[in-house]
Motif scaffolding. Structure first.
Motif, PDB file in Angstrom:
ATOM      1  N   GLN A   1       0.828  -1.207   0.000  1.00 55.19           N
ATOM      2  CA  GLN A   1       0.000   0.000   0.000  1.00 55.19           C
ATOM      3  C   GLN A   1       0.862   1.257   0.000  1.00 55.19           C
ATOM      4  O   GLN A   1       0.598   2.205  -0.735  1.00 55.19           O
ATOM      5  CB  GLN A   1      -0.943   0.006   1.217  1.00 55.19           C
ATOM      6  CG  GLN A   1      -1.903   1.169   1.229  1.00 55.19           C
ATOM      7  CD  GLN A   1      -2.861   1.150   0.044  1.00 55.19           C
ATOM      8  OE1 GLN A   1      -3.331   0.110  -0.371  1.00 55.19           O
ATOM      9  NE2 GLN A   1      -3.145   2.318  -0.490  1.00 55.19           N
TER      10      GLN A   1
ATOM     11  N   LEU B   1       2.443   1.672  -3.457  1.00 62.19           N
ATOM     12  CA  LEU B   1       1.445   2.101  -4.426  1.00 62.19           C
ATOM     13  C   LEU B   1       1.111   3.588  -4.256  1.00 62.19           C
ATOM     14  O   LEU B   1       0.987   4.324  -5.239  1.00 62.19           O
ATOM     15  CB  LEU B   1       0.186   1.251  -4.285  1.00 62.19           C
ATOM     16  CG  LEU B   1      -0.900   1.470  -5.325  1.00 62.19           C
ATOM     17  CD1 LEU B   1      -0.398   1.167  -6.720  1.00 62.19           C
ATOM     18  CD2 LEU B   1      -2.107   0.608  -5.000  1.00 62.19           C
ATOM     19  N   GLN B   2       0.995   4.037  -3.022  1.00 56.53           N
ATOM     20  CA  GLN B   2       0.717   5.455  -2.778  1.00 56.53           C
ATOM     21  C   GLN B   2       1.838   6.337  -3.334  1.00 56.53           C
ATOM     22  O   GLN B   2       1.579   7.376  -3.941  1.00 56.53           O
ATOM     23  CB  GLN B   2       0.543   5.721  -1.280  1.00 56.53           C
ATOM     24  CG  GLN B   2      -0.754   5.190  -0.732  1.00 56.53           C
ATOM     25  CD  GLN B   2      -0.856   5.361   0.772  1.00 56.53           C
ATOM     26  OE1 GLN B   2       0.136   5.251   1.491  1.00 56.53           O
ATOM     27  NE2 GLN B   2      -2.049   5.622   1.251  1.00 56.53           N
TER      28      GLN B   2
ATOM     29  N   LEU C   1       4.025   5.555  -5.783  1.00 49.58           N
ATOM     30  CA  LEU C   1       4.018   5.486  -7.247  1.00 49.58           C
ATOM     31  C   LEU C   1       2.909   6.348  -7.841  1.00 49.58           C
ATOM     32  O   LEU C   1       3.130   7.064  -8.820  1.00 49.58           O
ATOM     33  CB  LEU C   1       3.863   4.032  -7.704  1.00 49.58           C
ATOM     34  CG  LEU C   1       5.072   3.142  -7.478  1.00 49.58           C
ATOM     35  CD1 LEU C   1       4.702   1.682  -7.741  1.00 49.58           C
ATOM     36  CD2 LEU C   1       6.232   3.576  -8.351  1.00 49.58           C
ATOM     37  N   ASN C   2       1.727   6.280  -7.253  1.00 50.68           N
ATOM     38  CA  ASN C   2       0.624   7.099  -7.751  1.00 50.68           C
ATOM     39  C   ASN C   2       0.877   8.582  -7.529  1.00 50.68           C
ATOM     40  O   ASN C   2       0.491   9.414  -8.356  1.00 50.68           O
ATOM     41  CB  ASN C   2      -0.694   6.672  -7.113  1.00 50.68           C
ATOM     42  CG  ASN C   2      -1.190   5.368  -7.680  1.00 50.68           C
ATOM     43  OD1 ASN C   2      -0.958   5.047  -8.833  1.00 50.68           O
ATOM     44  ND2 ASN C   2      -1.873   4.595  -6.864  1.00 50.68           N
ATOM     45  N   CYS C   3       1.542   8.930  -6.448  1.00 44.69           N
ATOM     46  CA  CYS C   3       1.837  10.331  -6.163  1.00 44.69           C
ATOM     47  C   CYS C   3       2.748  10.919  -7.241  1.00 44.69           C
ATOM     48  O   CYS C   3       2.507  12.041  -7.712  1.00 44.69           O
ATOM     49  CB  CYS C   3       2.497  10.456  -4.787  1.00 44.69           C
ATOM     50  SG  CYS C   3       2.808  12.164  -4.302  1.00 44.69           S
TER      51      CYS C   3
ATOM     52  N   THR D   1       2.970  10.214 -10.257  1.00 45.86           N
ATOM     53  CA  THR D   1       2.320  10.336 -11.561  1.00 45.86           C
ATOM     54  C   THR D   1       1.326  11.479 -11.611  1.00 45.86           C
ATOM     55  O   THR D   1       0.868  11.838 -12.689  1.00 45.86           O
ATOM     56  CB  THR D   1       1.578   9.033 -11.937  1.00 45.86           C
ATOM     57  OG1 THR D   1       0.510   8.812 -11.007  1.00 45.86           O
ATOM     58  CG2 THR D   1       2.512   7.841 -11.952  1.00 45.86           C
ATOM     59  N   GLU D   2       0.998  12.066 -10.459  1.00 41.42           N
ATOM     60  CA  GLU D   2      -0.002  13.133 -10.413  1.00 41.42           C
ATOM     61  C   GLU D   2       0.521  14.420 -11.034  1.00 41.42           C
ATOM     62  O   GLU D   2       1.716  14.717 -11.005  1.00 41.42           O
ATOM     63  CB  GLU D   2      -0.428  13.406  -8.965  1.00 41.42           C
ATOM     64  CG  GLU D   2      -1.219  12.286  -8.354  1.00 41.42           C
ATOM     65  CD  GLU D   2      -1.554  12.537  -6.895  1.00 41.42           C
ATOM     66  OE1 GLU D   2      -1.153  13.569  -6.329  1.00 41.42           O
ATOM     67  OE2 GLU D   2      -2.227  11.672  -6.323  1.00 41.42           O
ATOM     68  N   SER D   3      -0.406  15.152 -11.626  1.00 40.91           N
ATOM     69  CA  SER D   3      -0.081  16.449 -12.177  1.00 40.91           C
ATOM     70  C   SER D   3      -1.089  17.453 -11.630  1.00 40.91           C
ATOM     71  O   SER D   3      -2.292  17.212 -11.761  1.00 40.91           O
ATOM     72  CB  SER D   3      -0.155  16.398 -13.701  1.00 40.91           C
ATOM     73  OG  SER D   3       0.268  17.609 -14.255  1.00 40.91           O
TER      74      SER D   3
ATOM     75  N   CYS E   1       4.664  13.668  -1.849  1.00 38.36           N
ATOM     76  CA  CYS E   1       5.371  12.447  -2.234  1.00 38.36           C
ATOM     77  C   CYS E   1       6.485  12.099  -1.251  1.00 38.36           C
ATOM     78  O   CYS E   1       6.751  10.921  -0.999  1.00 38.36           O
ATOM     79  CB  CYS E   1       5.915  12.576  -3.651  1.00 38.36           C
ATOM     80  SG  CYS E   1       4.630  12.650  -4.920  1.00 38.36           S
TER      81      CYS E   1
END
Length: 70
Positions: free
Chosen positions: A12, A15-16, A18-20, A22-24, A31
């Protein structure tokens, strides 16, 4: 009843993070908090390394983590 696969150790947190990234727009401070959380999890659970299975393995894309021997 739906079968759930076990969650990888610190999955978890990874994943948090990695997703952070990718955010724009990119929020570096947010992050960094996720990075610190992942680092703390890795240390507390004694994770040695993470791996992502190749496509020819029958694991439906699940990631895994290897723990250090106690």
């Amino acid at each position: 009843m739906e079968k759930q696969s076990p969650q990888p150790v610190c999955g978890q947190e990874a994943l948090q993070l990695l997703n952070c990234v990718t955010e724009s727009p990119f929020e570096q401070e947010k992050c960094l908090r996720f990075l610190q959380s992942l680092r703390e999890c890795v240390l507390s659970k004694k994770v040695k390394k993470f791996s992502i299975p190749s496509e020819d393995q029958d694991s439906e894309g699940a990631a895994s983590a290897t723990k250090r021997p106690s």
